[in-house]
Design an enzyme around this catalytic site. Structure first.
Site, PDB file in Angstrom:
ATOM      1  N   HIS A   1      39.669  37.337  34.523  1.00  0.00           N
ATOM      2  CA  HIS A   1      40.011  36.893  33.172  1.00  0.00           C
ATOM      3  C   HIS A   1      39.148  37.655  32.188  1.00  0.00           C
ATOM      4  CE1 HIS A   1      40.629  34.374  29.620  1.00  0.00           C
ATOM      5  NE2 HIS A   1      39.329  34.506  29.427  1.00  0.00           N
TER       6      HIS A   1
ATOM      7  N   GLU B   1      35.326  30.757  24.333  1.00  0.00           N
ATOM      8  CA  GLU B   1      35.215  30.727  25.794  1.00  0.00           C
ATOM      9  C   GLU B   1      33.757  30.808  26.244  1.00  0.00           C
ATOM     10  OE1 GLU B   1      37.893  33.886  26.964  1.00  0.00           O
ATOM     11  OE2 GLU B   1      39.660  32.717  26.390  1.00  0.00           O
TER      12      GLU B   1
ATOM     13  N   ARG C   1      42.965  44.704  38.116  1.00  0.00           N
ATOM     14  CA  ARG C   1      44.129  43.943  38.583  1.00  0.00           C
ATOM     15  C   ARG C   1      44.993  44.764  39.536  1.00  0.00           C
ATOM     16  NH1 ARG C   1      45.087  40.591  32.942  1.00  0.00           N
ATOM     17  NH2 ARG C   1      44.018  38.697  33.613  1.00  0.00           N
TER      18      ARG C   1
ATOM     19  N   ASN D   1      45.434  36.845  39.617  1.00  0.00           N
ATOM     20  CA  ASN D   1      45.266  38.221  39.141  1.00  0.00           C
ATOM     21  C   ASN D   1      43.807  38.648  38.968  1.00  0.00           C
ATOM     22  OD1 ASN D   1      44.788  36.733  36.881  1.00  0.00           O
ATOM     23  ND2 ASN D   1      46.408  37.625  35.625  1.00  0.00           N
TER      24      ASN D   1
ATOM     25  N   ARG E   1      39.406  44.375  28.556  1.00  0.00           N
ATOM     26  CA  ARG E   1      40.857  44.234  28.785  1.00  0.00           C
ATOM     27  C   ARG E   1      41.416  45.514  29.421  1.00  0.00           C
ATOM     28  NH1 ARG E   1      43.273  39.219  28.204  1.00  0.00           N
ATOM     29  NH2 ARG E   1      45.196  40.321  27.729  1.00  0.00           N
TER      30      ARG E   1
ATOM     31  N   THR F   1      48.313  41.844  32.752  1.00  0.00           N
ATOM     32  CA  THR F   1      48.333  40.522  33.376  1.00  0.00           C
ATOM     33  C   THR F   1      49.107  40.541  34.697  1.00  0.00           C
ATOM     34  OG1 THR F   1      48.380  39.603  31.140  1.00  0.00           O
ATOM     35  CG2 THR F   1      48.867  38.075  32.939  1.00  0.00           C
TER      36      THR F   1
ATOM     37  N   PHE G   1      53.810  27.178  34.317  1.00  0.00           N
ATOM     38  CA  PHE G   1      52.846  27.517  35.367  1.00  0.00           C
ATOM     39  C   PHE G   1      51.474  26.876  35.159  1.00  0.00           C
ATOM     40  CE2 PHE G   1      52.754  30.985  32.217  1.00  0.00           C
ATOM     41  CZ  PHE G   1      51.409  30.991  31.861  1.00  0.00           C
TER      42      PHE G   1
ATOM     43  N   TYR H   1      42.168  26.564  29.333  1.00  0.00           N
ATOM     44  CA  TYR H   1      43.525  27.124  29.246  1.00  0.00           C
ATOM     45  C   TYR H   1      44.449  26.288  28.345  1.00  0.00           C
ATOM     46  CZ  TYR H   1      42.939  30.790  32.821  1.00  0.00           C
ATOM     47  OH  TYR H   1      42.580  31.920  33.519  1.00  0.00           O
TER      48      TYR H   1
ATOM     49  N   LYS I   1      38.027  35.651  39.396  1.00  0.00           N
ATOM     50  CA  LYS I   1      38.806  34.485  39.839  1.00  0.00           C
ATOM     51  C   LYS I   1      38.684  34.251  41.354  1.00  0.00           C
ATOM     52  CE  LYS I   1      42.102  34.852  35.986  1.00  0.00           C
ATOM     53  NZ  LYS I   1      43.536  34.749  35.569  1.00  0.00           N
TER      54      LYS I   1
HETATM   55  P1  GDP Z   1      45.751  37.330  30.336  1.00  0.00           P
HETATM   56  O1  GDP Z   1      45.153  37.196  28.958  1.00  0.00           O
HETATM   57  O2  GDP Z   1      46.051  38.753  30.722  1.00  0.00           O
HETATM   58  O3  GDP Z   1      44.934  36.633  31.408  1.00  0.00           O
HETATM   59  O4  GDP Z   1      47.179  36.605  30.316  1.00  0.00           O
HETATM   60  P2  GDP Z   1      47.737  35.280  29.622  1.00  0.00           P
HETATM   61  O5  GDP Z   1      46.780  34.769  28.577  1.00  0.00           O
HETATM   62  O6  GDP Z   1      49.142  35.556  29.229  1.00  0.00           O
HETATM   63  O7  GDP Z   1      47.781  34.231  30.818  1.00  0.00           O
HETATM   64  C1  GDP Z   1      46.635  33.573  31.265  1.00  0.00           C
HETATM   65  C2  GDP Z   1      46.655  33.479  32.771  1.00  0.00           C
HETATM   66  O8  GDP Z   1      47.727  32.635  33.166  1.00  0.00           O
HETATM   67  C3  GDP Z   1      46.937  34.798  33.503  1.00  0.00           C
HETATM   68  O9  GDP Z   1      45.794  35.587  33.681  1.00  0.00           O
HETATM   69  C4  GDP Z   1      47.479  34.304  34.831  1.00  0.00           C
HETATM   70  O10 GDP Z   1      46.430  33.940  35.718  1.00  0.00           O
HETATM   71  C5  GDP Z   1      48.237  33.050  34.431  1.00  0.00           C
HETATM   72  N1  GDP Z   1      49.659  33.331  34.312  1.00  0.00           N
HETATM   73  C6  GDP Z   1      50.325  34.009  33.343  1.00  0.00           C
HETATM   74  N2  GDP Z   1      51.645  34.056  33.591  1.00  0.00           N
HETATM   75  C7  GDP Z   1      51.822  33.386  34.776  1.00  0.00           C
HETATM   76  C8  GDP Z   1      52.964  33.089  35.589  1.00  0.00           C
HETATM   77  O11 GDP Z   1      54.088  33.452  35.269  1.00  0.00           O
HETATM   78  N3  GDP Z   1      52.721  32.365  36.730  1.00  0.00           N
HETATM   79  C9  GDP Z   1      51.485  31.935  37.090  1.00  0.00           C
HETATM   80  N4  GDP Z   1      51.317  31.233  38.217  1.00  0.00           N
HETATM   81  N5  GDP Z   1      50.392  32.209  36.354  1.00  0.00           N
HETATM   82  C10 GDP Z   1      50.553  32.931  35.225  1.00  0.00           C
END
Ligand code: GDP
Length: 141
Positions: free
Chosen positions: A117, A128, A104, A114, A87, A93, A59, A51, A11
């Site tokens: 991805h 994807e 991370r 973070n 992962r 996350t 968010f 997304y 990222k």
């Molecule tokens: P991942 O699979 O671990 O990437 O997590 P998720 O699928 O739950 O979320 C996708 C992405 O959304 C995360 O990697 C973060 O970049 C973003 N994200 C998730 N939760 C939050 C939040 O509370 N705030 C913000 N700004 N971004 C978030």
């Protein structure tokens, strides 16, 4: 499980830290191959499609702003159990919950910024990868 392909992004915040090589080295050290890679900037509409499952989250706008704010490294990783392995290498996350030594823990700035991805299932990986790569761009499976 078996031999799999997964989709990975370094990222914009991690690109800013100049750690592309360090992150790719972690994949290689864990027996994942870089099957395809391109340094690119994601178009806003493409990012929203990528997304889409988070469209209703509060968010979402912030996430798309961040992911289109600068260059990203788009990759296909390949190897035994690549989806779960990636992962594990990435960590949780929320960087506050990420295990020591994970990408991370090392490179995330916040829940949103973070660093990396990684696809969370075979279905996501397929979707994807096909959003960002043509089959003939995956040259090192
Ligand atoms: P991942 O699979 O671990 O990437 O997590 P998720 O699928 O739950 O979320 C996708 C992405 O959304 C995360 O990697 C973060 O970049 C973003 N994200 C998730 N939760 C939050 C939040 O509370 N705030 C913000 N700004 N971004 C978030």
């Amino acid at each position: 499980m078996g031999y799999e392909k997964t989709f990975s992004i370094i990222k914009p915040n991690a690109i800013n830290k100049n750690v592309i090589g360090k992150i790719m080295a972690q994949f290689e050290e864990n027996n994942l191959k870089i099957a395809a890679a391109k340094l690119s900037k994601i178009e806003r509409s493409k990012c929203e499609e990528f997304y889409a499952e988070h469209k209703e989250r509060p968010f979402f706008g912030e996430l798309v702003d961040f992911m289109t704010s600068g260059p990203v490294m788009l990759m296909v990783l390949a190897g035994e159990g690549a989806i779960a392995k990636n992962r594990e290498i990435m960590g949780a996350t929320n960087p506050a919950e990420a295990a020591e030594g994970t990408l991370r823990k090392l490179y995330a700035d916040s829940m949103g910024e973070n660093a990396v991805h990684g696809s969370d299932s075979p279905t996501s990986a397929e979707r994807e990868i096909s959003l960002f790569f043509e089959p003939n761009e995956i040259v090192n499976e």
